[in-house]
Design an enzyme around this catalytic site. Structure first.
Site, PDB file in Angstrom:
ATOM      1  N   LEU A  93       0.818  -1.205   0.000  1.00 46.14           N
ATOM      2  CA  LEU A  93       0.000   0.000   0.000  1.00 46.14           C
ATOM      3  C   LEU A  93       0.856   1.261   0.000  1.00 46.14           C
ATOM      4  O   LEU A  93       0.406   2.309  -0.444  1.00 46.14           O
ATOM      5  CB  LEU A  93      -0.949  -0.008   1.204  1.00 46.14           C
ATOM      6  CG  LEU A  93      -1.996  -1.118   1.200  1.00 46.14           C
ATOM      7  CD1 LEU A  93      -2.812  -1.091   2.488  1.00 46.14           C
ATOM      8  CD2 LEU A  93      -2.896  -1.014  -0.013  1.00 46.14           C
ATOM      9  N   GLU A 135       5.097  -7.308   6.556  1.00 49.86           N
ATOM     10  CA  GLU A 135       4.671  -6.304   7.541  1.00 49.86           C
ATOM     11  C   GLU A 135       5.685  -6.153   8.674  1.00 49.86           C
ATOM     12  O   GLU A 135       5.920  -5.040   9.151  1.00 49.86           O
ATOM     13  CB  GLU A 135       3.279  -6.637   8.084  1.00 49.86           C
ATOM     14  CG  GLU A 135       2.175  -6.724   7.037  1.00 49.86           C
ATOM     15  CD  GLU A 135       2.020  -5.501   6.150  1.00 49.86           C
ATOM     16  OE1 GLU A 135       2.464  -4.392   6.529  1.00 49.86           O
ATOM     17  OE2 GLU A 135       1.456  -5.649   5.053  1.00 49.86           O
TER      18      GLU A 135
END
Length: 168
Positions: A93, A135
């Protein structure tokens, strides 16, 4: 909950190492809700707090098709990474529109706290293993493109700069 702004690569704030969460309380749970809303709206399958300029060790992930299986990892640590490597196409993102193959361990074991502050351990493989490693990299101040060659990194920076110029 509130939508947060997602930092875009090569923003230097993405390189900041996140601090451990000292206490899981209502403020942390509110942040988790904001992160989930932001991830779903983007849309994405994972988001690290670093990506919204909150430098705490929190990850949200939802790999379900219905977007109804939110997984929360607070202070995640990889306890064990398998020796067998796997290549998966990754996107981010914070690096919109860019997808590249990245090689990572195909199986990992992660230790973390849930949204109630309870410790748990999760064995992961496939997409969940990729997502967790991706992540956790964010929490450690790394973006997936840093796994690529310098040439690819330069091309990605140029492409993102062009996207921003065209959008202005």
């Amino acid at each position: 909950m509130a939508l947060r702004t997602i930092l875009r690569y090569p923003d230097p704030r993405l390189l900041q190492v996140a601090a451990p969460v000292e206490r899981v309380d209502d403020a942390i749970r509110e942040l988790i809700g904001d992160m989930a809303d932001t991830m779903y709206e983007a849309p994405g399958i994972g988001l690290a707090a670093t990506q919204i300029d909150v430098h705490l060790r929190i990850i949200v992930i939802d790999l379900s098709e219905k977007r109804d299986a939110l997984q929360v990892f607070i202070n995640p640590e990889i306890d064990n990474a398998g020796n067998e490597l796997a290549v998966h196409e990754e996107g981010c993102l914070s690096v919109p529109g860019i997808f590249e193959n990245v090689e990572r361990p195909g199986r990992i074991t992660v230790r973390a706290l849930d949204a109630q502050g309870q410790p748990f351990t999760r064995d992961a493989e496939g997409l969940l293993a990729v997502c967790l490693q991706h992540e956790i990299d964010h929490l450690n101040g790394r973006v997936f493109v840093q796994h690529l060659s310098r040439l690819k990194q330069s091309r990605i920076r140029a492409k993102l700069a062009k996207q921003e110029r065209d959008a202005a």
